[in-house]
Design a protein around this motif. Structure first.
Motif, mmCIF file in Angstrom:
data_model
loop_
_atom_site.group_PDB
_atom_site.id
_atom_site.type_symbol
_atom_site.label_atom_id
_atom_site.label_comp_id
_atom_site.label_asym_id
_atom_site.label_seq_id
_atom_site.Cartn_x
_atom_site.Cartn_y
_atom_site.Cartn_z
ATOM 1 N N ILE A 85 0.849 -1.192 0.000
ATOM 2 C CA ILE A 85 0.000 0.000 0.000
ATOM 3 C C ILE A 85 0.881 1.236 0.000
ATOM 4 C CG2 ILE A 85 -1.724 1.311 1.284
ATOM 5 C CD1 ILE A 85 -2.776 -1.344 2.346
ATOM 6 N N ARG A 86 0.533 2.155 -0.890
ATOM 7 C CA ARG A 86 1.275 3.404 -1.026
ATOM 8 C C ARG A 86 0.275 4.554 -1.093
ATOM 9 N NH1 ARG A 86 6.335 1.655 -3.894
ATOM 10 N NH2 ARG A 86 6.068 -0.568 -4.231
ATOM 11 N N GLN A 87 0.680 5.685 -0.571
ATOM 12 C CA GLN A 87 -0.171 6.868 -0.655
ATOM 13 C C GLN A 87 0.251 7.692 -1.859
ATOM 14 O OE1 GLN A 87 -0.186 9.478 2.756
ATOM 15 N NE2 GLN A 87 -2.144 10.371 2.150
ATOM 16 N N ARG A 88 -0.711 7.986 -2.710
ATOM 17 C CA ARG A 88 -0.449 8.824 -3.875
ATOM 18 C C ARG A 88 -0.367 10.280 -3.457
ATOM 19 N NH1 ARG A 88 -5.043 7.031 -8.118
ATOM 20 N NH2 ARG A 88 -5.674 9.076 -7.405
ATOM 21 N N PRO A 89 0.197 11.135 -4.309
ATOM 22 C CA PRO A 89 0.287 12.560 -3.981
ATOM 23 C C PRO A 89 -1.078 13.208 -3.708
ATOM 24 C CG PRO A 89 1.713 12.062 -5.827
ATOM 25 C CD PRO A 89 0.912 10.822 -5.552
ATOM 26 N N ASP A 90 -2.149 12.662 -4.281
ATOM 27 C CA ASP A 90 -3.478 13.242 -4.054
ATOM 28 C C ASP A 90 -4.141 12.712 -2.783
ATOM 29 O OD1 ASP A 90 -4.168 10.668 -4.799
ATOM 30 O OD2 ASP A 90 -5.392 11.253 -6.510
ATOM 31 N N GLY A 91 -3.410 11.882 -2.023
ATOM 32 C CA GLY A 91 -3.927 11.379 -0.755
ATOM 33 C C GLY A 91 -4.575 10.008 -0.819
ATOM 34 N N TRP A 92 -4.905 9.524 -2.009
ATOM 35 C CA TRP A 92 -5.518 8.204 -2.150
ATOM 36 C C TRP A 92 -4.482 7.121 -1.888
ATOM 37 C CZ3 TRP A 92 -10.609 7.212 -2.811
ATOM 38 C CH2 TRP A 92 -11.416 8.284 -3.170
ATOM 39 N N TYR A 93 -4.938 5.982 -1.407
ATOM 40 C CA TYR A 93 -4.075 4.832 -1.162
ATOM 41 C C TYR A 93 -4.349 3.767 -2.203
ATOM 42 C CZ TYR A 93 -3.070 6.829 3.415
ATOM 43 O OH TYR A 93 -2.654 7.648 4.425
ATOM 44 N N LEU A 102 5.556 3.889 -9.734
ATOM 45 C CA LEU A 102 6.232 4.910 -10.541
ATOM 46 C C LEU A 102 5.302 5.456 -11.616
ATOM 47 C CD1 LEU A 102 9.779 3.312 -10.917
ATOM 48 C CD2 LEU A 102 9.163 5.343 -9.577
ATOM 49 N N GLU A 103 4.546 4.556 -12.270
ATOM 50 C CA GLU A 103 3.606 4.997 -13.298
ATOM 51 C C GLU A 103 2.528 5.895 -12.702
ATOM 52 O OE1 GLU A 103 1.950 1.757 -15.558
ATOM 53 O OE2 GLU A 103 3.923 1.090 -16.225
ATOM 54 N N ALA A 104 2.024 5.536 -11.529
ATOM 55 C CA ALA A 104 0.982 6.340 -10.882
ATOM 56 C C ALA A 104 1.515 7.724 -10.545
ATOM 57 C CB ALA A 104 0.462 5.631 -9.631
ATOM 58 N N ALA A 105 2.755 7.778 -10.057
ATOM 59 C CA ALA A 105 3.359 9.069 -9.736
ATOM 60 C C ALA A 105 3.513 9.909 -10.996
ATOM 61 C CB ALA A 105 4.707 8.875 -9.058
ATOM 62 N N SER A 106 3.911 9.289 -12.100
ATOM 63 C CA SER A 106 4.043 10.007 -13.373
ATOM 64 C C SER A 106 2.692 10.496 -13.867
ATOM 65 C CB SER A 106 4.674 9.110 -14.431
ATOM 66 O OG SER A 106 5.995 8.793 -14.084
ATOM 67 N N GLU A 107 1.670 9.667 -13.725
ATOM 68 C CA GLU A 107 0.322 10.069 -14.135
ATOM 69 C C GLU A 107 -0.138 11.271 -13.332
ATOM 70 O OE1 GLU A 107 -1.943 6.497 -13.486
ATOM 71 O OE2 GLU A 107 -1.012 5.467 -15.182
ATOM 72 N N MET A 108 0.149 11.270 -12.037
ATOM 73 C CA MET A 108 -0.244 12.379 -11.170
ATOM 74 C C MET A 108 0.470 13.663 -11.583
ATOM 75 S SD MET A 108 -2.555 11.227 -9.105
ATOM 76 C CE MET A 108 -2.658 12.701 -8.147
ATOM 77 N N GLU A 109 1.751 13.557 -11.931
ATOM 78 C CA GLU A 109 2.511 14.737 -12.361
ATOM 79 C C GLU A 109 1.946 15.301 -13.640
ATOM 80 O OE1 GLU A 109 6.644 13.680 -12.616
ATOM 81 O OE2 GLU A 109 6.776 13.263 -10.473
ATOM 82 N N GLY A 110 1.506 14.403 -14.539
ATOM 83 C CA GLY A 110 0.940 14.837 -15.814
ATOM 84 C C GLY A 110 -0.385 15.557 -15.668
#
Length: 112
Positions: A85-93, A102-110
C-alpha cells in the motif's frame, strides 16, 4: 439464487482478479445463498461486504473475506504482482508494485 448471480463482474485484467475469483469460489462453497453487497477498493485494499444467508455461516464467510482483504494489501491492484500500500500525492491509497507506483506518480505529475 446463488452468489454468482449477485457478484459484480470480475475483470480478468484487474490485478486482484485471482483474489476475487478464488474468494467468489470459496464463498459459493461456504454459503451458496450468500447475499453480496459491494466489492470495491478502500484505503488501498479490497473491501467486500456480504451477508451470510444463515447466521451459522457468518464467521466462515467473514473470515474468508478478511483473508482476501488482507492479501490484497500485498498484491498490486493493477497487475497482480507483489506490491504494498502506497499513498499517492493526491492522498488516495493504492496497493501497487514498484513499476505501477512509478507509473501512478508520473500520471499524477501529468495531471498537475
Amino acid at each position: 439464487m446463488t452468489a454468482s448471480h449477485n457478484w459484480p463482474p470480475i475483470d480478468p485484467a484487474d490485478g486482484w482478479a485471482l483474489i476475487l475469483t478464488e474468494l467468489q469460489r470459496d464463498l459459493e462453497r461456504i454459503d451458496p445463498d450468500l447475499v453480496m453487497g459491494q466489492v470495491k477498493q478502500k484505503f488501498g485494499t479490497l473491501s467486500v461486504s456480504a451477508e451470510a444467508s444463515d447466521p451459522a455461516l457468518a464467521d466462515a464467510v467473514h473470515g474468508r473475506i478478511a483473508a482476501a482483504e488482507a492479501l490484497s494489501a500485498r498484491i498490486c491492484e493493477r497487475c497482480g504482482q507483489p506490491g504494498r500500500i502506497r499513498q499517492r500525492p493526491d492522498g488516495w491509497y493504492q496497493a501497487l508494485c514498484n513499476r505501477h507506483a512509478l507509473e501512478a506518480a508520473s500520471e499524477m505529475e501529468g495531471e498537475s
